[in-house]
Design a protein around this motif. Structure first.
Motif, mmCIF file in Angstrom:
data_model
loop_
_atom_site.group_PDB
_atom_site.id
_atom_site.type_symbol
_atom_site.label_atom_id
_atom_site.label_comp_id
_atom_site.label_asym_id
_atom_site.label_seq_id
_atom_site.Cartn_x
_atom_site.Cartn_y
_atom_site.Cartn_z
ATOM 1 N N ASP A 124 43.506 41.824 25.665
ATOM 2 C CA ASP A 124 44.171 43.009 26.220
ATOM 3 C C ASP A 124 43.712 43.305 27.646
ATOM 4 O OD1 ASP A 124 45.423 43.492 23.735
ATOM 5 O OD2 ASP A 124 43.686 44.643 23.034
ATOM 6 N N VAL A 125 42.638 42.654 28.077
ATOM 7 C CA VAL A 125 41.998 42.980 29.350
ATOM 8 C C VAL A 125 42.502 42.023 30.430
ATOM 9 C CG1 VAL A 125 39.795 43.180 30.567
ATOM 10 C CG2 VAL A 125 39.963 43.852 28.150
ATOM 11 N N VAL A 126 43.070 42.583 31.499
ATOM 12 C CA VAL A 126 43.613 41.780 32.597
ATOM 13 C C VAL A 126 42.984 42.233 33.907
ATOM 14 C CG1 VAL A 126 45.684 41.128 33.892
ATOM 15 C CG2 VAL A 126 45.804 41.410 31.412
ATOM 16 N N THR A 127 42.533 41.271 34.694
ATOM 17 C CA THR A 127 41.960 41.527 36.003
ATOM 18 C C THR A 127 42.718 40.700 37.034
ATOM 19 O OG1 THR A 127 39.771 41.770 34.983
ATOM 20 C CG2 THR A 127 39.843 41.472 37.390
ATOM 21 N N VAL A 128 43.213 41.348 38.082
ATOM 22 C CA VAL A 128 43.857 40.610 39.167
ATOM 23 C C VAL A 128 42.765 40.155 40.126
ATOM 24 C CG1 VAL A 128 45.573 40.656 41.019
ATOM 25 C CG2 VAL A 128 45.958 41.983 38.926
ATOM 26 N N THR A 129 42.650 38.859 40.303
ATOM 27 C CA THR A 129 41.560 38.304 41.099
ATOM 28 C C THR A 129 41.894 38.360 42.586
ATOM 29 O OG1 THR A 129 42.408 36.021 41.112
ATOM 30 C CG2 THR A 129 41.099 36.713 39.197
ATOM 31 N N ASP A 130 40.885 38.096 43.403
ATOM 32 C CA ASP A 130 41.087 38.080 44.852
ATOM 33 C C ASP A 130 42.079 36.994 45.279
ATOM 34 O OD1 ASP A 130 39.289 40.136 45.098
ATOM 35 O OD2 ASP A 130 37.585 38.850 45.638
ATOM 36 N N ALA A 131 42.257 35.989 44.433
ATOM 37 C CA ALA A 131 43.184 34.890 44.731
ATOM 38 C C ALA A 131 44.586 35.181 44.202
ATOM 39 C CB ALA A 131 42.666 33.589 44.140
ATOM 40 N N ASP A 132 44.831 36.421 43.769
ATOM 41 C CA ASP A 132 46.114 36.820 43.180
ATOM 42 C C ASP A 132 46.383 36.062 41.890
ATOM 43 O OD1 ASP A 132 48.421 38.425 43.051
ATOM 44 O OD2 ASP A 132 49.660 36.827 43.906
ATOM 45 N N GLY A 133 45.324 35.721 41.182
ATOM 46 C CA GLY A 133 45.472 35.204 39.835
ATOM 47 C C GLY A 133 45.352 36.349 38.847
ATOM 48 N N TYR A 134 45.914 36.150 37.662
ATOM 49 C CA TYR A 134 45.854 37.178 36.617
ATOM 50 C C TYR A 134 44.942 36.651 35.515
ATOM 51 C CZ TYR A 134 49.398 39.992 38.873
ATOM 52 O OH TYR A 134 50.074 40.792 39.775
ATOM 53 N N LEU A 135 43.723 37.210 35.488
ATOM 54 C CA LEU A 135 42.679 36.741 34.595
ATOM 55 C C LEU A 135 42.711 37.542 33.315
ATOM 56 C CD1 LEU A 135 39.096 35.700 35.509
ATOM 57 C CD2 LEU A 135 39.467 37.265 33.596
ATOM 58 N N LEU A 136 42.860 36.826 32.204
ATOM 59 C CA LEU A 136 42.925 37.430 30.885
ATOM 60 C C LEU A 136 41.576 37.255 30.206
ATOM 61 C CD1 LEU A 136 45.293 38.655 29.129
ATOM 62 C CD2 LEU A 136 45.446 36.385 28.062
ATOM 63 N N GLY A 137 41.031 38.373 29.706
ATOM 64 C CA GLY A 137 39.801 38.288 28.939
ATOM 65 C C GLY A 137 38.580 38.794 29.671
ATOM 66 N N ASN A 138 37.427 38.365 29.185
ATOM 67 C CA ASN A 138 36.136 38.791 29.711
ATOM 68 C C ASN A 138 35.946 38.257 31.135
ATOM 69 O OD1 ASN A 138 33.440 39.293 30.228
ATOM 70 N ND2 ASN A 138 32.667 37.939 28.614
ATOM 71 N N PRO A 139 35.903 39.124 32.152
ATOM 72 C CA PRO A 139 35.739 38.630 33.526
ATOM 73 C C PRO A 139 34.434 37.873 33.741
ATOM 74 C CG PRO A 139 36.370 40.955 33.501
ATOM 75 C CD PRO A 139 36.021 40.587 32.092
ATOM 76 N N ASP A 140 33.453 38.129 32.871
ATOM 77 C CA ASP A 140 32.160 37.456 32.984
ATOM 78 C C ASP A 140 31.992 36.341 31.952
ATOM 79 O OD1 ASP A 140 31.299 39.209 35.064
ATOM 80 O OD2 ASP A 140 30.909 40.741 33.556
ATOM 81 N N ALA A 141 33.090 35.885 31.389
ATOM 82 C CA ALA A 141 33.005 34.819 30.387
ATOM 83 C C ALA A 141 32.316 33.586 30.972
ATOM 84 C CB ALA A 141 34.399 34.449 29.903
ATOM 85 N N PRO A 142 31.430 32.948 30.209
ATOM 86 C CA PRO A 142 30.715 31.779 30.738
ATOM 87 C C PRO A 142 31.608 30.555 30.917
ATOM 88 C CG PRO A 142 30.103 32.207 28.459
ATOM 89 C CD PRO A 142 30.925 33.368 28.894
#
Length: 250
Positions: free
Chosen positions: A51-69
């Motif tokens: 459910d968690v989405v972060t728009v990255t500095d590269a204009d990518g749409y990151l799904l999940g834990n932003p700190d995932a290993p």
């Protein structure tokens, strides 16, 4: 023509008949992904990581834990059948079995394969950030329906693209039925028209595609990276999943 326009105009000039030829990757896997098993990471209370989405500095749409290993990055074209196959046969498993554990994040970036692809890349951004992945999946899962009118009405589509900047994509979407498709999925026609009139935003998408593809050596789609390592032999879930497990998602 100024330098800032050239990547954008190149995207416009991409022949529709050739748009599908950029799908597919090379045949050599790179990088060593061996890792110890990684413990699951709990999601924020009341949520799943998917459910968690972060728009990255590269204009990518990151799904999940932003700190995932384990970080998976896919460069994809919304008009690419191989990308559609991954969306249909692997994306749900990736999200449910790996992203939701907090071990793996999944970032999606657009590689643009033509003006119709650019329009779709803008339309999947028209809603909230959380709708980017579901709308992209809807395009891929209905790819023949979405692309059919583009090729059937190529002459009218090309004529629309010759209109002034603030009109061309608005008119082109009408020609090929994009408004009805997205309205059925929560993006109103007024909302979509406003998005497609934003020539500057679409220029940015096209320029990001050109620059990042050149910098990272992305020559076709889908192209996957795991923890920054390009995986040229991977274009399916069957090839990707074992690499995630080797990297520690087990």
């Amino acid at each position: 023509m100024t330098a800032i326009r050239s990547p954008f105009l190149a995207a416009l000039a991409f022949p529709l008949a050739l748009a599908l030829s950029a799908c597919g990757s090379a045949t050599e896997e790179t990088g060593n992904l061996e890792g110890e098993p990684i413990a699951e990471v709990p999601a924020p209370e009341g949520q799943q990581w998917s459910d968690v989405v972060t728009v990255t500095d590269a204009d990518g749409y990151l799904l999940g834990n932003p700190d995932a290993p384990i970080k998976v990055l896919e460069f994809a074209s919304l008009t690419c059948p191989a990308c559609a196959a991954f969306a249909q046969n692997g994306a749900d498993q990736l999200k449910e079995e790996y992203v939701d554990t907090g071990r793996v994040s999944f970032e999606l970036r657009n590689q643009i394969h033509g003006p119709h692809d650019l329009m779709l890349a803008q339309l999947v951004r028209c809603g909230a950030d959380e709708t980017y992945h579901p709308l992209s999946d809807q395009v891929w899962k209905n790819l023949q329906t979405v692309l059919g009118p583009v090729f059937e009405r190529e002459e009218q589509f090309s004529q629309a693209l010759a209109l002034p900047e603030d009109q061309r994509f608005v008119a082109a979407a009408d020609v090929v039925g994009f408004y009805d498709f997205f309205a059925a999925r929560g993006i109103s026609e007024d909302q979509a028209r406003s998005c497609l009139a934003d020539f500057s935003a679409m220029t940015t998408i096209a320029e990001n595609s050109t620059r990042q593809s050149n910098e990272l050596g992305v020559t076709g789609t889908p192209t996957f990276f795991i923890n920054g390592q390009k995986q040229d032999a991977v274009n399916s879930w069957q090839a990707l999943e074992p690499l995630l497990q080797r990297a520690g998602a087990r």
